[in-house]
Enzyme design. Structure first.
Site, PDB file in Angstrom:
ATOM      1  N   HIS A  69     -29.200  19.536 -51.888  1.00  0.00           N
ATOM      2  CA  HIS A  69     -29.202  20.260 -53.164  1.00  0.00           C
ATOM      3  C   HIS A  69     -29.471  19.345 -54.353  1.00  0.00           C
ATOM      4  CE1 HIS A  69     -27.728  24.433 -51.993  1.00  0.00           C
ATOM      5  NE2 HIS A  69     -28.003  23.792 -50.870  1.00  0.00           N
ATOM      6  N   HIS A 104     -26.908  21.817 -40.444  1.00  0.00           N
ATOM      7  CA  HIS A 104     -26.064  23.007 -40.294  1.00  0.00           C
ATOM      8  C   HIS A 104     -25.170  22.933 -39.056  1.00  0.00           C
ATOM      9  CE1 HIS A 104     -28.626  25.695 -43.173  1.00  0.00           C
ATOM     10  NE2 HIS A 104     -27.966  24.740 -43.789  1.00  0.00           N
ATOM     11  N   THR A 105     -25.083  21.768 -38.441  1.00  0.00           N
ATOM     12  CA  THR A 105     -24.062  21.532 -37.429  1.00  0.00           C
ATOM     13  C   THR A 105     -22.696  21.359 -38.080  1.00  0.00           C
ATOM     14  OG1 THR A 105     -23.353  20.104 -35.599  1.00  0.00           O
ATOM     15  CG2 THR A 105     -24.437  19.006 -37.414  1.00  0.00           C
TER      16      THR A 105
HETATM   17  C1  HEM Z   1     -34.451  25.088 -46.311  1.00  0.00           C
HETATM   18  C2  HEM Z   1     -33.494  25.155 -45.685  1.00  0.00           C
HETATM   19  C3  HEM Z   1     -32.053  25.491 -45.952  1.00  0.00           C
HETATM   20  C4  HEM Z   1     -31.481  26.677 -46.298  1.00  0.00           C
HETATM   21  C5  HEM Z   1     -32.201  27.991 -46.574  1.00  0.00           C
HETATM   22  C6  HEM Z   1     -30.058  26.460 -46.351  1.00  0.00           C
HETATM   23  C7  HEM Z   1     -29.112  27.426 -46.670  1.00  0.00           C
HETATM   24  C8  HEM Z   1     -27.750  27.259 -46.608  1.00  0.00           C
HETATM   25  C9  HEM Z   1     -26.775  28.263 -46.919  1.00  0.00           C
HETATM   26  C10 HEM Z   1     -27.079  29.676 -47.391  1.00  0.00           C
HETATM   27  C11 HEM Z   1     -25.546  27.727 -46.715  1.00  0.00           C
HETATM   28  C12 HEM Z   1     -24.194  28.408 -46.899  1.00  0.00           C
HETATM   29  C13 HEM Z   1     -23.586  28.097 -48.238  1.00  0.00           C
HETATM   30  C14 HEM Z   1     -22.313  28.879 -48.451  1.00  0.00           C
HETATM   31  O1  HEM Z   1     -22.345  30.108 -48.281  1.00  0.00           O
HETATM   32  O2  HEM Z   1     -21.285  28.282 -48.789  1.00  0.00           O
HETATM   33  C15 HEM Z   1     -25.743  26.379 -46.272  1.00  0.00           C
HETATM   34  C16 HEM Z   1     -24.725  25.520 -45.949  1.00  0.00           C
HETATM   35  C17 HEM Z   1     -24.924  24.192 -45.665  1.00  0.00           C
HETATM   36  N1  HEM Z   1     -26.120  23.514 -45.703  1.00  0.00           N
HETATM   37 FE1  HEM Z   1     -27.951  24.344 -45.816  1.00  0.00          FE
HETATM   38  N2  HEM Z   1     -29.794  25.157 -46.049  1.00  0.00           N
HETATM   39  C18 HEM Z   1     -30.984  24.519 -45.807  1.00  0.00           C
HETATM   40  C19 HEM Z   1     -31.171  23.182 -45.536  1.00  0.00           C
HETATM   41  C20 HEM Z   1     -30.165  22.262 -45.530  1.00  0.00           C
HETATM   42  C21 HEM Z   1     -30.360  20.826 -45.486  1.00  0.00           C
HETATM   43  C22 HEM Z   1     -31.699  20.125 -45.466  1.00  0.00           C
HETATM   44  C23 HEM Z   1     -29.115  20.274 -45.479  1.00  0.00           C
HETATM   45  C24 HEM Z   1     -28.714  18.816 -45.483  1.00  0.00           C
HETATM   46  C25 HEM Z   1     -29.458  17.805 -45.207  1.00  0.00           C
HETATM   47  C26 HEM Z   1     -28.147  21.346 -45.479  1.00  0.00           C
HETATM   48  C27 HEM Z   1     -26.787  21.190 -45.380  1.00  0.00           C
HETATM   49  C28 HEM Z   1     -25.875  22.215 -45.400  1.00  0.00           C
HETATM   50  C29 HEM Z   1     -24.458  22.036 -45.104  1.00  0.00           C
HETATM   51  C30 HEM Z   1     -23.779  20.743 -44.655  1.00  0.00           C
HETATM   52  C31 HEM Z   1     -23.849  23.288 -45.279  1.00  0.00           C
HETATM   53  C32 HEM Z   1     -22.361  23.599 -45.135  1.00  0.00           C
HETATM   54  C33 HEM Z   1     -21.698  23.376 -46.479  1.00  0.00           C
HETATM   55  C34 HEM Z   1     -20.191  23.514 -46.466  1.00  0.00           C
HETATM   56  O3  HEM Z   1     -19.607  23.862 -45.461  1.00  0.00           O
HETATM   57  O4  HEM Z   1     -19.584  23.252 -47.519  1.00  0.00           O
HETATM   58  N3  HEM Z   1     -28.819  22.533 -45.539  1.00  0.00           N
HETATM   59  N4  HEM Z   1     -27.100  26.096 -46.234  1.00  0.00           N
END
Ligand code: HEM
Ligand SMILES: *[C@@H]1O[C@H](CO)[C@@H](O)[C@H](O)[C@H]1NC(C)=O
Length: 330
Positions: free
Chosen positions: A73, A200-201
């Site tokens: 982000h 997303h692991t």
């Molecule tokens: C283009 C692709 C991506 C989309 C559309 C996406 C979308 C999302 C969404 C909707 C959430 C849930 C947020 C919530 O409801 O609290 C999420 C969580 C998360 N994303 Fe992604 N994401 C993407 C790529 C990435 C990348 C590249 C990373 C890191 C390198 C990442 C790391 C994470 C992590 C770690 C969470 C969990 C956050 C938490 O538990 O606090 N995501 N993502």
């Protein structure tokens, strides 16, 4: 003889110009970042960050997922410049955090805390953007994922805008073409793009982001595994969540960085549209299968993808500033 000297001197000039060009090209290619950027100004910075994150991760098992999401982000909006950490935007525009796409982002103040510890060792030297990138990388290894190094030397933004975050952070339902558009400009190949989504692991998704797919899915976005859908409906029982606190797990092992995410995707248990899409698209499915079977390859490719994500579009040299406090400009 004169002519030969003339040609020789011309040759020397040409060689010097070419050599200078190559040298400058190498410097440019690194984008001004390097693995020993703080060699003189803050040689211990990597250890300081590594030590500072331990108590945070040990006391809050959700901190590693929060930190890992930061790198995406931050870097996705005006580059890796810690603009995500700024509390206010320009004039009457809100900061990035006001974007709905940043819903669920938390623990930004922890990066400020780590930066405070770095400042006490090396005042005014290390950017918030580098502290954020280092802390994000530490989250991966702390949670059981790969350890690797990243180049440093990013500088901090002086602005943050909600509009930019709205425009550049992708929606959770994007298809594989849109996914490629996000990461190919960062120099990632198909395998690295599938690997970076393996972030997303870790962590959770909030019902606010799940209810659309659950109760009003776009065509082709429907949940295909009915037990998964049933459990998600228990977690998120209404189309409009009563509170913003409810969530579901990203994969079966949300505090361990492993390849479970890919097995879940293969089994039709991807949480968001983007997750299940990489399991269905014929270009990405073989890579999902490969990572589901071979965690070492996933870890290797994830590391190189993380380096690309965190080094594309950075402020270097005399651009931006080294913010003293991460939540506001100097
Ligand atoms: C283009 C692709 C991506 C989309 C559309 C996406 C979308 C999302 C969404 C909707 C959430 C849930 C947020 C919530 O409801 O609290 C999420 C969580 C998360 N994303 Fe992604 N994401 C993407 C790529 C990435 C990348 C590249 C990373 C890191 C390198 C990442 C790391 C994470 C992590 C770690 C969470 C969990 C956050 C938490 O538990 O606090 N995501 N993502
Ligand atoms: C949930 O968060 C969204 C986005 O920040 C906000 O618009 C909405 O009012 C919140 N809903 C509740 C019930 O707090």
């Amino acid at each position: 003889m004169r002519l030969i000297i003339k040609y020789l001197s011309l040759l020397v000039v040409v060689v010097v110009v070419v050599v200078m060009g190559v040298v400058m090209g190498i410097v440019e290619a690194g984008g001004g970042l390097s693995y020993d950027f703080y060699k003189d100004s803050c040689p211990e910075v990597e250890n300081i960050v590594k030590t500072a994150v331990q108590p945070i991760f040990l006391t809050d098992p959700t901190a590693s997922s929060a930190f890992l999401r930061f790198i995406f982000h931050d870097c996705q909006v005006q580059g890796c410049d810690a603009s995500l950490l700024l509390d206010s935007g320009d004039q009457n525009m809100g900061p990035e955090m006001e974007s709905i796409r940043n819903f669920g982002i938390k623990k930004r103040e922890s990066i400020g805390h780590i930066k405070f510890l770095v400042e006490s060792e090396c005042p005014g030297q290390v950017s918030c953007a580098d502290v954020l990138a280092l802390a994000s990388k530490e989250a991966v290894s702390f949670a059981g994922g790969p350890s690797f190094r990243i180049p440093l030397g990013r500088r901090d933004a002086t602005s943050s805008s909600k509009e930019m975050a709205d425009a550049h952070l992708p929606a959770h339902s994007i298809n594989v073409d849109e996914l490629l558009n996000v990461f190919m400009p960062k120099g990632m190949d198909l395998q690295e793009i599938v690997a970076i989504l393996g972030a997303h692991t870790l962590g959770v998704g909030h019902c606010l982001n799940i209810v659309d797919r659950l109760y009003n899915p776009e065509e082709g976005e429907e949940y295909t595994d009915f037990s998964h859908q049933f459990l998600l409906r228990l977690a998120c029982p209404t189309r409009v969540p009563f509170t913003n606190l409810t969530f579901a797990l990203n994969d079966l092992t949300p505090i361990i960085f492993d390849n479970q995410y890919y097995r879940d995707v293969m089994n039709g248990k991807g949480l968001f549209g983007v997750d299940s899409n990489i399991g269905m698209d014929e270009r990405t499915r073989p890579i999902v299968e490969q990572f589901a079977e071979d965690q070492d390859t996933f870890f290797q490719v994830f590391s190189s993808a993380f380096v690309k994500l965190s080094t594309t579009n950075v402020l270097t040299g005399d651009k931006g500033q080294i913010r003293r406090q991460c939540n506001r400009v100097n």
